[in-house]
Enzyme design. Structure first.
Site, PDB file in Angstrom:
ATOM      1  N   PHE A  89      73.223 -68.086  78.399  1.00 40.33           N
ATOM      2  CA  PHE A  89      72.744 -67.778  79.744  1.00 40.33           C
ATOM      3  C   PHE A  89      73.818 -68.190  80.743  1.00 40.33           C
ATOM      4  O   PHE A  89      74.203 -69.359  80.811  1.00 40.33           O
ATOM      5  CB  PHE A  89      71.438 -68.502  80.083  1.00 40.33           C
ATOM      6  CG  PHE A  89      70.971 -68.181  81.487  1.00 40.33           C
ATOM      7  CD1 PHE A  89      70.253 -67.024  81.722  1.00 40.33           C
ATOM      8  CD2 PHE A  89      71.287 -68.998  82.552  1.00 40.33           C
ATOM      9  CE1 PHE A  89      69.847 -66.690  83.012  1.00 40.33           C
ATOM     10  CE2 PHE A  89      70.886 -68.683  83.841  1.00 40.33           C
ATOM     11  CZ  PHE A  89      70.167 -67.530  84.075  1.00 40.33           C
TER      12      PHE A  89
ATOM     13  N   ASP B   3      81.880 -72.373  79.595  1.00 38.05           N
ATOM     14  CA  ASP B   3      81.012 -72.466  80.761  1.00 38.05           C
ATOM     15  C   ASP B   3      80.506 -73.901  80.869  1.00 38.05           C
ATOM     16  O   ASP B   3      79.686 -74.349  80.072  1.00 38.05           O
ATOM     17  CB  ASP B   3      79.849 -71.484  80.585  1.00 38.05           C
ATOM     18  CG  ASP B   3      78.841 -71.539  81.713  1.00 38.05           C
ATOM     19  OD1 ASP B   3      78.957 -72.412  82.592  1.00 38.05           O
ATOM     20  OD2 ASP B   3      77.912 -70.707  81.703  1.00 38.05           O
TER      21      ASP B   3
ATOM     22  N   LYS C 208      77.510 -75.441  90.523  1.00 32.55           N
ATOM     23  CA  LYS C 208      76.367 -76.307  90.785  1.00 32.55           C
ATOM     24  C   LYS C 208      76.754 -77.594  91.509  1.00 32.55           C
ATOM     25  O   LYS C 208      76.843 -77.616  92.723  1.00 32.55           O
ATOM     26  CB  LYS C 208      75.594 -76.567  89.492  1.00 32.55           C
ATOM     27  CG  LYS C 208      74.993 -75.280  88.922  1.00 32.55           C
ATOM     28  CD  LYS C 208      73.940 -75.542  87.893  1.00 32.55           C
ATOM     29  CE  LYS C 208      73.410 -74.238  87.286  1.00 32.55           C
ATOM     30  NZ  LYS C 208      72.690 -73.386  88.242  1.00 32.55           N
TER      31      LYS C 208
END
Length: 420
Positions: free
Chosen positions: A155, A243, A272
């Protein structure tokens, strides 16, 4: 007249309750999320308060975007300072903050170059473009034949490319077609499957995967998996894209999760917590041989690398280091591991997983959304967590949490487990 005033007052007070804001979102917003029924109105540190003033411990931390805690004072002051001077120029001009941020982050992570974007998925899209261009220019892959390998359960966002790389029907169903992307999938944590793909086709530009699969339920690969992927990428001349948007910036007790195996990817994605939760910032880190394949006009973003984001990025990273949040995540991660292991005594807990302050509880499958219902019970007791899939609950508190707070949260979890 008095009755009219009282009615108006009652109507005003009713407008301010949580249900009013839930109904506003349901009526006017896209129904692309299914939030827990808690309306957060204030946050500080590891705590948030709802519209009625109830206090909660936040064990989601905005999917690790507020590693530094809600509304961190130093980052907030940097926001105010820079926002009063200059916020956006676009990349049509230079500004006096971007270069400083580029120097700071590349020296910190030891890469030649950085590209700043906004959202995490933009960083992922950028990395794919960079890898393809590198494959054509450097590896000499035939035009339009470059492929990228992804892991099942991945994801990294919800753009067309991200949907096209997913094996989850929620991501791709009725969003196609996805033909021509040249994306392939193999099982996560399966080295043999990766090598088989690389052997079968010499045109792989990159393998793109998460150091730990977050949305899939905090799936941690076997020891040496990252090293083995690195070795295969070197052997077959394929770029390793990792990632670290959820796992990076201290979450696992290291600045990057790949540091647990002393692995250096070719491309690292960050996001983030890169702003401490104040502003959308993402970054792509790579060396010159990759980054310099992109020329002016071939990639960009109006907001990417803006002076406000650049200033916040430096401050957010400084705070992580100076306040020893990474060390705290490592130390308290050991306590989290101990408390998680103690939950195995409950029959409805089937698995536990954690690295640093990134944990998960997997429940026995049953009627309804098991993890969702458990999170609802926790919220009643003042602890906010979020399920992923039907049977898994993630635990990712801000990295500033202390031992007393961590144990208090696990006491709540244990008490709810005892009651069901």
């Amino acid at each position: 007249m008095k009755n009219l005033f009282l009615k108006s007052l009652m109507r005003f007070s009713q407008v301010k309750n949580s249900q009013y804001f839930v109904e506003l979102e349901n009526q006017y917003g896209c129904h692309n999320y299914h939030p827990l029924p808690v309306v957060i109105a204030k946050g500080k540190g590891i705590y948030v308060w709802d519209q009625e003033g109830k206090k909660y411990m936040d064990f989601l931390a905005a999917y690790s975007a507020v590693n530094q805690g809600h509304c961190h004072e130093k980052i907030y002051q940097e926001l105010i300072k820079q926002a009063s001077q200059l916020t956006l120029t676009s990349r049509a001009f230079y500004n006096n903050k971007l270069g400083e941020a580029e120097k700071y982050i590349t020296q910190l992570f030891k890469y030649d170059k950085v590209l700043f974007m906004n959202s995490g998925v933009e960083a992922g899209e950028s990395a794919i473009k960079f890898a393809r261009r590198w494959a054509y220019n450097i590896k000499k892959v035939p035009e339009n034949q470059a492929r990228v390998l992804f892991a099942n359960g991945n994801f990294w966002g919800r753009t067309i490319a991200a949907c096209g790389s997913s094996d989850d029907p929620e991501r791709y169903y009725r969003f196609g077609p996805f033909g021509g992307l040249n994306f392939d999938l193999v099982d996560y944590n399966n080295i043999n499957a990766i090598e088989t793909k690389f052997k079968e086709n010499p045109n792989y530009a990159a393998i793109f995967f998460e150091a730990i699969q977050g949305e899939n339920g905090v799936i941690i690969p076997d020891s040496n998996y990252l090293k083995q992927v690195r070795s295969l990428c070197d052997k077959y001349n394929v770029l390793m894209i990792v990632d670290e948007i959820q796992t990076g910036l201290g979450r696992t007790g290291k600045m990057l999760a790949v540091e647990h195996e002393n692995v250096r990817p070719d491309i690292v994605l960050l996001g983030k917590a890169l702003s401490g939760g104040f502003y959308p910032i993402s970054a792509v880190l790579a060396d010159d041989q990759i980054m310099l394949q992109i020329k002016p006009g071939e990639h960009g973003s109006t907001y990417g690398g803006n002076p406000l984001a650049a200033s916040l990025c430096i401050k957010a990273l400084e705070v992580l280091k100076e306040e020893k949040m990474i060390e705290n995540a490592y130390t308290l991660g050991k306590i989290m591991e101990k408390r998680l292991n103690e939950l195995k005594k409950f029959n409805n807990v089937t698995q536990i997983r954690n690295r640093g302050l990134m944990g998960a509880i997997q429940f026995q499958d049953g009627k309804g959304d098991v993890a969702w219902n458990f999170c609802l019970q926790l919220a009643k007791q003042g602890l906010l967590c979020k399920p992923t899939h039907k049977t898994i609950m993630r635990l990712t508190p801000p990295l500033i949490i202390n031992e007393t707070e961590l144990n208090s949260a696990f006491d709540i979890i244990e008490n709810v487990l005892k009651s069901i």
